[in-house]
Design an enzyme around this catalytic site. Structure first.
Site, PDB file in Angstrom:
ATOM      1  N   ARG A 159       0.841  -1.359  -0.102  1.00 41.13           N
ATOM      2  CA  ARG A 159       0.156  -0.006  -0.078  1.00 41.13           C
ATOM      3  C   ARG A 159       0.779   1.297   0.053  1.00 41.13           C
ATOM      4  O   ARG A 159       0.504   2.166   0.759  1.00 41.13           O
ATOM      5  CB  ARG A 159      -0.979  -0.221   1.230  1.00 41.13           C
ATOM      6  N   SER A 204      -9.945  -0.512   3.481  1.00 39.08           N
ATOM      7  CA  SER A 204      -9.550  -0.915   4.869  1.00 39.08           C
ATOM      8  C   SER A 204      -8.831   0.501   5.289  1.00 39.08           C
ATOM      9  O   SER A 204      -8.068   1.325   4.658  1.00 39.08           O
ATOM     10  CB  SER A 204      -8.286  -1.547   4.668  1.00 39.08           C
ATOM     11  N   GLU A 233      -4.181   3.924   6.457  1.00 40.68           N
ATOM     12  CA  GLU A 233      -4.132   3.668   5.167  1.00 40.68           C
ATOM     13  C   GLU A 233      -4.165   4.907   4.268  1.00 40.68           C
ATOM     14  O   GLU A 233      -3.570   5.576   3.429  1.00 40.68           O
ATOM     15  CB  GLU A 233      -4.499   2.492   4.473  1.00 40.68           C
TER      16      GLU A 233
END
Ligand code: EPU
Length: 362
Positions: free
Chosen positions: A164, A258, A358
């Site tokens: 990510r 997420s 994130e």
């Protein structure tokens, strides 16, 4: 090129947070950027590049000039012995690209179906799901340097993909810190605008299994191709089913996917945690370290389904924070971050692990 003032961003971010862009320019092609940079006042402004808004938390009005990327187009760019090279404009919807590639006989992106957001955002956070990451299918991208107006092309290595993560998530001012964290030490966040992305989709396609939810679907499915294996289209449909069952549709319940990354710990740390928490969900990585399921950690702390203000923890997947106020009374960025900090504190107190969020907080 038009500079729009006080543009509402509620429908441009997947949480549905209310905020304004003080100034916004829609970028439909490279010429729009050239025009923008030809204006000395606009050139000098700090800039914020907005894609699908599916990985951001807006904590107030956005003061930098917002560049809303609307560069379109999907085509077979070229081919090699091994791969079809498909090119898409940064403003294209990610899921529509995945569906288009499969309809046209170019498999390889099926595990990444239904991920919200745009093509241009996909390399920024190196999107991933069910055993495939964007970097596995990436060929190259074109971008424009927002300071000089120069176009450039980056290979996968130059994008410095991580879990990510990529060079586009780092600011250059943080170069020293990034270098310490193992990043190459330069950053392109808000310094470059991705215009087009090319994907290498393998002619010798092999399905990617090994992810529990997909394997379960395969075991349940009686419909397989003559080879006895699922087709790319079947995997695409299974991925869509799994995501629809587990993850909230941002059109219905605002969210940014997420909210935390799955943390990695050393084998020793993991052994220590397992002694205390035998049921902890963990995956051993090739380098000996261990990845923990952040969703499980949050769930174990009792957060699933909980709400603070209008920010909530999704009741089917604790890793996803949601807007419980809908469109009429939407969550604020402050409420989302308060909930996120409370979750981080409880996970830290119980497991000694600091979860990293994130989405980009603006
Ligand atoms: N789990 C729980 N409780 C929860 C959530 C998860 O116990 O509330 C457990 C699950 O039972 C499972 C494990 O945690 O054993 C992992 O859960 P899941 O398979 O749902 O995947 P994840 O690790 O939570 C990651 C990605 C998702 C991606 C899926 C599938 C990250 C941060 N998230 O989630 O990506 O779709 O794997 O590959 O890596 C996103 O980035 O926005 C995203 C949705």
């Amino acid at each position: 090129m038009l500079v729009e003032k006080n543009v509402p961003l509620q429908f441009y971010n997947s949480f549905g947070i209310v905020a304004k862009a003080l100034a916004l320019v829609r970028v439909r092609d490279e010429a729009d950027i050239a025009q923008l940079l030809a204006d000395p006042a606009l050139k000098a402004l700090p800039k914020f590049v907005l894609g699908g808004g599916s990985n951001i938390v807006l904590t107030g009005d956005v003061k930098p000039l917002v560049l809303k990327v609307e560069i379109m187009g999907k085509r077979l760019h070229s081919q090699t012995d091994k791969a079809w090279i498909v090119e898409a404009g940064a403003g294209e919807n990610w899921h529509e690209l995945v569906a288009w590639t499969l309809q046209n006989g170019y498999p390889g992106l099926e595990n990444l179906a239904l991920i919200p957001g745009t093509v241009g955002a996909s390399p920024v956070q190196n999107i991933g799901a069910y055993g495939v990451e964007l970097q596995d299918r990436f060929e190259s991208l074109d971008a424009i340097d927002l300071t000089t107006g120069q176009s450039f092309t980056l290979s996968a290595a130059q994008c410095a993909f991580g879990y990510r993560d990529s060079v586009f998530k780092h600011k250059s001012a943080a170069a020293d810190a990034a270098a310490v964290a193992g990043h190459p030490g330069f950053g392109l966040a808000d310094k470059a605008l991705i215009t087009r992305v090319r994907f290498a989709l393998p002619k010798n396609w092999k399905l990617v299994l090994g992810y529990a939810d997909i394997d379960k679907k395969m075991a349940q499915s009686g419909v397989l191709s003559p080879s006895g294996l699922p087709t790319a289209l079947q995997i695409y449909e299974w991925v869509c089913d799994i995501r629809r069952a587990k993850l909230p549709d941002p059109q219905v319940i605002g969210n940014a996917g997420s909210f935390f990354k799955n943390p990695t710990v050393s084998a020793e740390q993991c052994a220590d945690i397992i002694q205390r928490e035998p049921k902890i969900v963990h995956y051993r990585l090739a380098d000996g370290s261990v990845k923990l399921a952040a969703g499980w950690l949050i769930d174990a702390c009792g957060w699933k389904g909980k709400t603070i203000g209008n920010a909530g923890v999704y009741d089917r997947q604790a890793l996803v924070l949601v807007n419980r106020g809908g469109r009429s009374n939407p969550v604020t960025g402050g409420e989302v971050m308060t909930l996120a900090k409370s979750i981080q504190t409880s996970v830290y107190e119980r497991f000694g692990i600091l979860l990293e969020h994130e989405p980009v907080v603006v």
